[in-house]
Design an enzyme around this catalytic site. Sequence first.
Site, PDB file in Angstrom:
ATOM      1  N   LEU A 199      -7.181  -0.589   3.729  1.00 26.87           N
ATOM      2  CA  LEU A 199      -6.552  -1.431   3.823  1.00 26.87           C
ATOM      3  C   LEU A 199      -7.398  -3.039   4.888  1.00 26.87           C
ATOM      4  O   LEU A 199      -7.307  -3.955   4.579  1.00 26.87           O
ATOM      5  CB  LEU A 199      -5.181  -1.920   5.003  1.00 26.87           C
ATOM      6  N   GLU A 219       0.809  -1.303  -0.891  1.00 22.47           N
ATOM      7  CA  GLU A 219      -0.145   0.116   0.276  1.00 22.47           C
ATOM      8  C   GLU A 219       1.149   1.230   0.198  1.00 22.47           C
ATOM      9  O   GLU A 219       2.255   0.983   0.213  1.00 22.47           O
ATOM     10  CB  GLU A 219      -1.206  -0.052   1.237  1.00 22.47           C
ATOM     11  N   ASP A 220       0.795   2.642  -0.921  1.00 26.87           N
ATOM     12  CA  ASP A 220       1.602   3.874  -0.159  1.00 26.87           C
ATOM     13  C   ASP A 220       0.892   4.403   0.690  1.00 26.87           C
ATOM     14  O   ASP A 220       2.209   4.490   1.434  1.00 26.87           O
ATOM     15  CB  ASP A 220       1.132   4.463  -1.955  1.00 26.87           C
ATOM     16  N   LYS A 244       0.764   7.344   8.640  1.00 30.09           N
ATOM     17  CA  LYS A 244       0.722   7.907   9.751  1.00 30.09           C
ATOM     18  C   LYS A 244       0.365   7.332  10.601  1.00 30.09           C
ATOM     19  O   LYS A 244       0.373   8.684  11.832  1.00 30.09           O
ATOM     20  CB  LYS A 244      -0.834   8.801   8.607  1.00 30.09           C
ATOM     21  N   ARG A 298       1.494  11.594  -9.476  1.00 26.92           N
ATOM     22  CA  ARG A 298       1.699  10.646  -9.234  1.00 26.92           C
ATOM     23  C   ARG A 298       3.184  10.539 -10.160  1.00 26.92           C
ATOM     24  O   ARG A 298       4.236   9.580  -8.648  1.00 26.92           O
ATOM     25  CB  ARG A 298       0.883   9.754  -9.478  1.00 26.92           C
ATOM     26  N   ASP A 331      -3.937   5.826   6.697  1.00 26.11           N
ATOM     27  CA  ASP A 331      -4.418   7.109   7.115  1.00 26.11           C
ATOM     28  C   ASP A 331      -5.198   6.561   7.635  1.00 26.11           C
ATOM     29  O   ASP A 331      -4.908   6.291   9.114  1.00 26.11           O
ATOM     30  CB  ASP A 331      -5.254   7.603   5.882  1.00 26.11           C
ATOM     31  N   SER A 332      -6.870   6.168   7.859  1.00 27.23           N
ATOM     32  CA  SER A 332      -7.980   5.787   8.357  1.00 27.23           C
ATOM     33  C   SER A 332      -7.268   4.561   8.946  1.00 27.23           C
ATOM     34  O   SER A 332      -7.807   3.766   9.005  1.00 27.23           O
ATOM     35  CB  SER A 332      -9.060   6.199   8.103  1.00 27.23           C
ATOM     36  N   ASP A 344      -1.156  10.717  -5.674  1.00 27.21           N
ATOM     37  CA  ASP A 344      -2.120  11.593  -5.660  1.00 27.21           C
ATOM     38  C   ASP A 344      -3.045  12.739  -4.931  1.00 27.21           C
ATOM     39  O   ASP A 344      -3.426  12.177  -4.009  1.00 27.21           O
ATOM     40  CB  ASP A 344      -3.416  10.639  -6.795  1.00 27.21           C
TER      41      ASP A 344
HETATM   42  P1  IMP Z   1      -7.118   5.607   3.885  1.00 34.57           P
HETATM   43  O1  IMP Z   1      -8.275   3.922   3.823  1.00 34.57           O
HETATM   44  O2  IMP Z   1      -7.866   6.206   5.063  1.00 34.57           O
HETATM   45  O3  IMP Z   1      -6.096   4.459   5.650  1.00 34.57           O
HETATM   46  O4  IMP Z   1      -6.662   5.824   2.932  1.00 34.57           O
HETATM   47  C1  IMP Z   1      -5.750   4.840   2.539  1.00 34.57           C
HETATM   48  C2  IMP Z   1      -6.061   5.376   0.866  1.00 34.57           C
HETATM   49  O5  IMP Z   1      -6.137   6.823   0.610  1.00 34.57           O
HETATM   50  C3  IMP Z   1      -3.828   5.305  -0.120  1.00 34.57           C
HETATM   51  O6  IMP Z   1      -3.986   4.450  -0.147  1.00 34.57           O
HETATM   52  C4  IMP Z   1      -4.020   6.611  -0.740  1.00 34.57           C
HETATM   53  O7  IMP Z   1      -4.578   6.516  -1.594  1.00 34.57           O
HETATM   54  C5  IMP Z   1      -5.338   7.442   0.261  1.00 34.57           C
HETATM   55  N1  IMP Z   1      -4.263   8.101   0.899  1.00 34.57           N
HETATM   56  C6  IMP Z   1      -4.975   8.368   2.137  1.00 34.57           C
HETATM   57  N2  IMP Z   1      -4.149   9.609   2.658  1.00 34.57           N
HETATM   58  C7  IMP Z   1      -3.435  10.558   1.454  1.00 34.57           C
HETATM   59  C8  IMP Z   1      -2.497  10.986   1.342  1.00 34.57           C
HETATM   60  O8  IMP Z   1      -1.286  12.174   2.393  1.00 34.57           O
HETATM   61  N3  IMP Z   1      -1.846  12.160   0.287  1.00 34.57           N
HETATM   62  C9  IMP Z   1      -2.584  11.128  -0.948  1.00 34.57           C
HETATM   63  N4  IMP Z   1      -3.295  10.155  -0.745  1.00 34.57           N
HETATM   64  C10 IMP Z   1      -3.999   9.552   0.489  1.00 34.57           C
HETATM   65 MG    MG Z   2      -5.042   8.015  -4.180  1.00 29.53          MG
END
Ligand code: IMP
Ligand code: MG
Length: 207
Positions: free
Chosen positions: A141, A132-133, A164, A198, A136-137, A192
């Site tokens: 995943l 995964e890149d 994060k 990207r 965040d939340s 992105d």
């Molecule tokens: P989550 O489900 O909130 O953990 O978000 C995961 C996805 O949101 C990542 O795979 C990214 O594609 C996008 N994302 C979350 N934070 C960022 C950020 O700071 N920059 C760009 N994309 C983000």
């Molecule tokens: Mg994205």
Amino acid sequence: MITPPDPGTVCESPYSLCEPPDYVNVSPVADPRLEGRAVHRIAYDEAAIATRVQELGAEITKAYPDGDLLVLGLLKGSFIFLSDLVRQITRPLHVDFVVASSYGNDTVSSGTVRLIYDPETELAGKHILLVEDIVDSGRTLHRLMEVLGTRRPKSLGICALLHKHIATELHHPTRFVGFDAPNEFLVGYGLDHAESFRHLPYIASLK
Ligand code: IMP
Ligand code: MG
């Protein structure tokens, strides 16, 4: 120690690391790829990324001494990281991809995660490393791990380039982490904002 630039001065190098406080009148990083958008700072430059990816590759090689290894890239954000990472893993492996919906054009999560998954990929009995890149939340995943877990893999691990450490919704450990990321919106090296940025070779914090 990082010295913040004087307000009004230009960041001399596009790779210089500037502290994030809300500077006014600081000229944006001079990079035409940024479409005129200002960035707070370059969080990780090309050299820092390359060094860390090499270390991660070595860690992963050591962690999987035997068995079939399938590296699953979560598209689109992991595509550059994944391509660099697999070239630093010096043991046999296969590569496949998973697609999940992300934030669309927003910088905050919409709360909905749609999964698009190739059911023909054989996961049973293999070590699965989900790449995964950024975490965040953790919602994306977490959902993916639940789905992949039903496919009877030998093991299921996560490798995230950035974390994060604010994830409240990921109830699986992230086994491999590239960098502990600041709680800022980051772009570049696959990440992105509304599909832009990207292709930046570095990771920048978007203003
Ligand atoms: P989550 O489900 O909130 O953990 O978000 C995961 C996805 O949101 C990542 O795979 C990214 O594609 C996008 N994302 C979350 N934070 C960022 C950020 O700071 N920059 C760009 N994309 C983000
Ligand atoms: Mg994205």
